[in-house]
Design an enzyme around this catalytic site. Structure first.
Site, mmCIF file in Angstrom:
data_model
loop_
_atom_site.group_PDB
_atom_site.id
_atom_site.type_symbol
_atom_site.label_atom_id
_atom_site.label_comp_id
_atom_site.label_asym_id
_atom_site.label_seq_id
_atom_site.Cartn_x
_atom_site.Cartn_y
_atom_site.Cartn_z
ATOM 1 C CB CYS A 77 -0.957 0.201 1.273
ATOM 2 S SG CYS A 77 -1.847 1.410 1.430
ATOM 3 C CB CYS B 258 -9.112 10.589 6.828
ATOM 4 S SG CYS B 258 -7.700 9.963 6.218
HETATM 5 N N1 SAH Z 1 -7.785 9.402 -0.948
HETATM 6 C C1 SAH Z 1 -7.783 7.841 -1.344
HETATM 7 C C2 SAH Z 1 -6.928 7.009 -0.991
HETATM 8 C C3 SAH Z 1 -6.177 6.995 0.271
HETATM 9 S S1 SAH Z 1 -7.433 6.826 1.720
HETATM 10 C C4 SAH Z 1 -9.323 7.630 -1.165
HETATM 11 O O1 SAH Z 1 -10.287 8.522 -0.452
HETATM 12 O O2 SAH Z 1 -9.969 6.453 -1.435
HETATM 13 C C5 SAH Z 1 -7.692 4.808 1.599
HETATM 14 C C6 SAH Z 1 -8.898 4.289 2.508
HETATM 15 O O3 SAH Z 1 -8.919 4.428 3.675
HETATM 16 C C7 SAH Z 1 -10.150 5.242 1.947
HETATM 17 O O4 SAH Z 1 -11.450 4.405 1.591
HETATM 18 C C8 SAH Z 1 -10.362 5.993 3.293
HETATM 19 O O5 SAH Z 1 -11.725 6.611 3.238
HETATM 20 C C9 SAH Z 1 -10.166 5.184 4.086
HETATM 21 N N2 SAH Z 1 -9.747 5.286 5.495
HETATM 22 C C10 SAH Z 1 -9.340 6.556 5.910
HETATM 23 N N3 SAH Z 1 -9.282 6.766 7.358
HETATM 24 C C11 SAH Z 1 -9.795 5.650 8.000
HETATM 25 C C12 SAH Z 1 -9.738 5.237 9.150
HETATM 26 N N4 SAH Z 1 -9.623 5.799 10.160
HETATM 27 N N5 SAH Z 1 -10.385 3.851 9.309
HETATM 28 C C13 SAH Z 1 -10.622 2.993 8.286
HETATM 29 N N6 SAH Z 1 -10.597 3.536 7.038
HETATM 30 C C14 SAH Z 1 -9.996 4.761 6.770
#
Ligand code: SAH
Length: 366
Positions: free
Chosen positions: A104, A118
């Site tokens: 990843c 996030c």
């Molecule tokens: N910006 C891109 C890729 C990075 S985030 C996107 O939004 O897809 C990768 C995944 O992790 C996304 O689905 C995001 O929403 C999720 N994610 C972010 N914070 C998280 C958390 N605290 N717990 C679980 N998933 C999370």
């Protein structure tokens, strides 16, 4: 700042080496090590030791430097905190799975998207990563895998040959890949040509940048696309994902279906299950009620997609809660009853803060 040899062209590298009074073939040998992800000159076993030492004083090998390396207790997940040459930090995670070795990678240092659940976006966007900086994350993981042979870690075949190399890439680390589309495309092209990783084993995950998805359609490679949906209505989605004010659900899904129809691929939908506390401190299911599962089913019915349900990984600064296992299963049952393909994402490496930007954030807090 020391020059980074990985970023040199072949002729630049040759000049650098011959300027040191060394024969040309050394440049070739060094290139070979760099393309395997050598983290330092000392690992370059066929280079004389005094030259290795000189190189170490003068230059750096890769555009990413390992600051921290964490291993999950089961030995399956390794998480890297990496430093770039301007001291920005990024994360990258290696997951040894039954279907191969998946990495990843991050596409940006920080993130500008502002999703409310996030960790990666809390400190804002610092900058886009270069193609080399993204590619170097994969090489760092690959180097680590090659060292597994000397440890008790599980060695996973990559599907074709039993050589335990990186076989899958997900661009799901810190950052929004479709805010850095050209460098991400350059990176994918490179992973495909240099590491022989098939298009179908590479996944780009986006919060829904419509012009970016359109660029992927125009580009035409049959990679996997994942959409971070997290809510089945514009009203709810705009509350947790500010980008939804710019690109509404319908337009995001419309672009996504055009992409997957073009390549006859299954669309991956990511859906974090979020709970929240009301003013009495009681937990309620924020986007995870059976009603929202029904709404999500309506949106996806008859479409070629897979819904990944992701239990929320707690982030201290964020005002959400992870729903119970029961609530997660009830949500999933509703989707299944409606004929929607779904699975619950297995959590990996939560014991090492592998979840979503936490390592970088924790390091910045200190
Ligand atoms: N910006 C891109 C890729 C990075 S985030 C996107 O939004 O897809 C990768 C995944 O992790 C996304 O689905 C995001 O929403 C999720 N994610 C972010 N914070 C998280 C958390 N605290 N717990 C679980 N998933 C999370």
């Amino acid at each position: 700042m020391k020059p980074i040899l990985f970023n040199f062209t072949d002729s630049e590298l040759e000049k650098f080496i011959t300027d040191m009074g060394q024969p040309k073939f050394r440049a070739k040998q060094i290139r070979e090590w760099l393309s395997r992800g050598a983290p330092d000159f000392m690992s370059m076993k066929n280079i004389p030791e005094n030259l290795r030492r000189d190189l170490d004083n003068m230059a750096q090998t890769m555009p990413v430097k390992i600051i921290k390396k964490l291993e999950s207790a089961d030995g399956e997940t390794t998480k890297f905190l990496l430093e770039l040459n301007d001291e920005e930090q990024i994360e990258c995670v290696l997951m040894r799975t039954t279907y191969g070795n998946s990495v990843c990678v991050s596409s940006q240092a920080g993130c500008a998207m502002g999703c409310k659940f996030c960790a990666s976006t809390l400190l804002g966007l610092k900058r886009n990563l270069t193609t080399n900086e993204i590619f170097a994350q994969v090489l760092t993981a690959q180097w680590e895998l090659r060292n597994d042979k000397f440890s008790d870690k599980p060695i996973r075949p990559n599907g074709d040959a039993n050589n335990g190399d990186v076989s899958h890439i997900v661009i799901m680390g810190t950052g929004e890949p479709l805010q850095n589309t050209e460098n991400v495309i350059g990176f994918i092209e490179r992973a495909n040509s240099d590491l022989n990783i098939g298009w179908r084993r590479i996944t780009v995950s986006t919060c829904g940048i419509v012009p970016g998805i359109e660029r992927l359609i125009e580009w035409g490679r049959p990679i996997n696309l994942a959409i971070s949906l997290h809510a089945p209505t514009d009203e709810l989605r705009s509350q947790i994902m500010p980008i939804n004010n710019k690109y509404k659900l319908d337009s995001v899904l419309d672009a996504a279906w055009r992409f997957t129809d073009l390549h006859n691929r299954q669309l991956m939908i990511e859906y974090i299950l979020l709970g929240r506390h009301d003013e009495n401190g009681d937990m309620f299911l924020y986007n995870a009620t059976p009603e929202y599962a029904e709404k999500l089913s309506e949106l996806l019915r008859g479409k070629n997609c897979m819904v990944n349900l992701i239990p929320w990984n707690a982030v201290d600064e964020r005002d959400f809660a992870a729903p119970s296992g029961n609530a997660v299963h009830r949500f999933q049952d509703t989707l299944i009853k409606n004929g929607i393909h779904t699975r619950i994402r297995r959590e990996r490496g939560t014991d090492i803060g592998s979840a979503c930007g936490q390592l970088r954030l924790n390091n910045a807090r200190k």
